[in-house]
Design a protein around this motif. Structure first.
Motif, short mmCIF file in Angstrom:
data_model
loop_
_atom_site.label_atom_id
_atom_site.label_comp_id
_atom_site.label_asym_id
_atom_site.label_seq_id
_atom_site.Cartn_x
_atom_site.Cartn_y
_atom_site.Cartn_z
N TYR A 196 0.86 -1.18 0.00
CA TYR A 196 0.00 0.00 0.00
C TYR A 196 0.90 1.23 0.00
CZ TYR A 196 -3.72 -3.15 1.61
OH TYR A 196 -4.63 -4.18 1.73
N GLY A 197 0.47 2.28 -0.69
CA GLY A 197 1.28 3.50 -0.67
C GLY A 197 0.55 4.70 -1.18
N ASP A 198 1.16 5.85 -0.93
CA ASP A 198 0.69 7.12 -1.48
C ASP A 198 1.81 8.13 -1.32
OD1 ASP A 198 0.51 8.48 1.15
OD2 ASP A 198 -1.26 7.25 1.46
N GLY A 199 1.68 9.28 -2.00
CA GLY A 199 2.67 10.33 -1.86
C GLY A 199 3.02 10.97 -3.18
N THR A 200 4.15 11.65 -3.19
CA THR A 200 4.56 12.43 -4.36
C THR A 200 6.02 12.12 -4.70
OG1 THR A 200 5.21 14.29 -2.94
CG2 THR A 200 2.96 14.31 -3.85
N LEU A 201 6.40 12.50 -5.93
CA LEU A 201 7.77 12.31 -6.39
C LEU A 201 8.05 13.34 -7.48
CD1 LEU A 201 10.17 10.34 -5.91
CD2 LEU A 201 9.38 9.10 -7.92
N GLY A 202 9.22 13.97 -7.39
CA GLY A 202 9.57 14.97 -8.38
C GLY A 202 9.97 14.36 -9.71
N LEU A 203 9.53 15.01 -10.80
CA LEU A 203 9.88 14.56 -12.14
C LEU A 203 10.74 15.56 -12.89
CD1 LEU A 203 6.45 13.11 -13.36
CD2 LEU A 203 8.39 11.86 -12.41
N ALA A 204 10.74 16.81 -12.46
CA ALA A 204 11.47 17.87 -13.16
C ALA A 204 12.49 18.48 -12.22
CB ALA A 204 10.49 18.94 -13.66
N ASP A 205 13.44 19.23 -12.81
CA ASP A 205 14.48 19.89 -12.01
C ASP A 205 13.83 20.80 -10.97
OD1 ASP A 205 16.37 18.64 -13.48
OD2 ASP A 205 16.78 20.35 -14.80
N GLY A 206 14.33 20.69 -9.73
CA GLY A 206 13.83 21.54 -8.66
C GLY A 206 12.51 21.10 -8.06
N ARG A 207 11.98 19.95 -8.49
CA ARG A 207 10.72 19.45 -7.96
C ARG A 207 10.99 18.19 -7.15
NH1 ARG A 207 7.34 23.23 -7.78
NH2 ARG A 207 5.53 21.83 -8.00
N PHE A 208 10.43 18.13 -5.96
CA PHE A 208 10.71 17.02 -5.05
C PHE A 208 9.41 16.53 -4.43
CE2 PHE A 208 14.26 19.98 -5.07
CZ PHE A 208 15.30 19.16 -5.46
N GLY A 209 9.49 15.38 -3.79
CA GLY A 209 8.30 14.83 -3.14
C GLY A 209 8.69 13.74 -2.17
N THR A 210 7.69 13.21 -1.47
CA THR A 210 7.90 12.13 -0.51
C THR A 210 6.73 11.15 -0.60
OG1 THR A 210 9.11 13.56 1.03
CG2 THR A 210 8.19 11.53 1.92
N SER A 211 7.06 9.87 -0.66
CA SER A 211 6.05 8.82 -0.71
C SER A 211 6.35 7.78 0.37
CB SER A 211 6.03 8.14 -2.08
OG SER A 211 5.72 9.06 -3.10
N ARG A 212 5.27 7.15 0.85
CA ARG A 212 5.42 6.10 1.85
C ARG A 212 4.71 4.85 1.34
NH1 ARG A 212 6.15 5.25 7.51
NH2 ARG A 212 5.08 3.35 8.17
N PHE A 213 5.37 3.70 1.55
CA PHE A 213 4.81 2.42 1.17
C PHE A 213 4.87 1.48 2.38
CE2 PHE A 213 6.74 4.42 -2.50
CZ PHE A 213 5.74 4.35 -3.45
N ASP A 214 3.79 0.77 2.62
CA ASP A 214 3.75 -0.27 3.65
C ASP A 214 3.53 -1.61 2.97
OD1 ASP A 214 3.83 1.35 6.20
OD2 ASP A 214 2.05 2.22 5.27
N PHE A 215 4.19 -2.64 3.45
CA PHE A 215 4.07 -3.94 2.81
C PHE A 215 4.00 -5.04 3.86
CE2 PHE A 215 8.51 -2.60 2.97
CZ PHE A 215 9.13 -3.66 3.59
N ALA A 216 3.33 -6.13 3.50
CA ALA A 216 3.19 -7.26 4.41
C ALA A 216 2.81 -8.50 3.62
CB ALA A 216 2.12 -6.98 5.47
N GLY A 217 3.26 -9.64 4.10
CA GLY A 217 2.92 -10.91 3.46
C GLY A 217 3.09 -12.05 4.43
N GLU A 218 2.26 -13.06 4.28
CA GLU A 218 2.32 -14.21 5.19
C GLU A 218 3.39 -15.22 4.79
OE1 GLU A 218 -1.54 -15.89 5.41
OE2 GLU A 218 -2.41 -14.20 6.53
N SER A 219 3.90 -15.11 3.54
CA SER A 219 4.90 -16.06 3.08
C SER A 219 5.85 -15.38 2.10
CB SER A 219 4.24 -17.27 2.41
OG SER A 219 5.22 -18.14 1.85
N LEU A 220 7.11 -15.78 2.15
CA LEU A 220 8.12 -15.26 1.25
C LEU A 220 8.29 -16.11 0.00
CD1 LEU A 220 10.91 -14.38 3.85
CD2 LEU A 220 9.39 -12.77 2.68
N VAL A 221 7.53 -17.19 -0.11
CA VAL A 221 7.76 -18.11 -1.21
C VAL A 221 7.53 -17.45 -2.56
CG1 VAL A 221 5.40 -19.04 -1.28
CG2 VAL A 221 7.34 -20.47 -1.99
N GLY A 222 6.66 -16.44 -2.61
CA GLY A 222 6.42 -15.75 -3.87
C GLY A 222 7.62 -14.95 -4.36
#
Length: 233
Positions: A36-62
């Motif tokens: 799950y996530g949301d937020g921003t990210l810069g694409l051009a010079d002088g533009r910045f952002g911050t995004s957060r992602f949370d992750f979870a899973g019951e098994s690592l086999v995938g």
């Protein structure tokens, strides 16, 4: 698929405005891990952002196709019945050439988060992940927590800080009650440390330097100690 990983589902609401991409929401299941996530990210010079992602899973086999290069569903010879062995031979497959379950074992629950800030071409990341009941081939760990911070991605010349702490470790047939690893790099050079304890009366530690270059790198041992009961080396 994302590379070798299977994407079970994905949904995102994304918009771009004034050189900044904004994800109002993002949800995906990749390799059996829900993100799950949301937020921003810069694409051009002088533009910045911050995004957060949370992750979870019951098994690592995938994640096995990414880590081991082995499919997330694989036939192993020590789980075959005699009838299944006969069918494989009729199909021209020698069951004795199949891997054993321990050779392709990958398991454990995972949870964590990642913060990505900056702009494309100059990103900072801060990742924390925790694995419980982890298994990798014949090795195992009850719990392990990993923290990774990096700057200036996708380049590798920025600052990198790695810390890992684990308990209930089984490695190459040896049991350890606790272990810690740390690594700090800047412009591909830095220092690291390793501390492992098999119990209160058996402790091992090492400190050293590390340098990474285009052909590999070099490790330098600064100090190494071992304490068993009252004896110290």
């Amino acid at each position: 698929r994302v590379g070798p990983l299977r994407v079970a589902s994905g949904d995102a609401v994304v918009r771009v405005e004034r050189g900044v991409v904004t994800a109002d929401s993002l949800q995906a299941v990749v390799g059996g891990i829900t993100v799950y996530g949301d937020g921003t990210l810069g694409l051009a010079d002088g533009r910045f952002g911050t995004s957060r992602f949370d992750f979870a899973g019951e098994s690592l086999v995938g994640l096995r196709p990414l880590v081991m290069g082995v499919a997330d569903s694989v036939m192993v010879q020590d789980e075959l019945t005699d009838l299944a062995r006969d069918f494989l031979r009729l199909g021209g497959i020698d069951p004795d050439t199949l891997p054993f379950e321990a050779d392709v074992r990958m398991a454990g629950g995972i949870s964590g988060s990642a913060i990505v800030s900056g702009a494309l071409g100059d990103l900072d990341v801060d990742v924390t992940a925790r694995v419980v009941d982890g298994r990798y081939q014949q090795d195992a760990v009850d719990t392990i927590t990993v923290e990774l911070k990096g700057t200036g991605l996708p380049g590798v010349d920025g600052t990198w800080d790695l810390g890992a702490s684990a308990s209930g470790i089984l490695w190459r047939g040896l049991e350890f009650a606790h272990g810690e690893v740390s690594l700090n790099l800047f412009e591909r050079s830095g220092a690291g440390s390793i501390d492992f304890a098999r119990g209160p009366d058996e402790v091992y530690a090492a400190r050293g330097s590390i340098r990474i270059d285009s052909v590999g790198g070099a490790l330098g041992l600064t100090t190494a100690t071992a304490r068993i009961n009252e004896q110290v080396w």
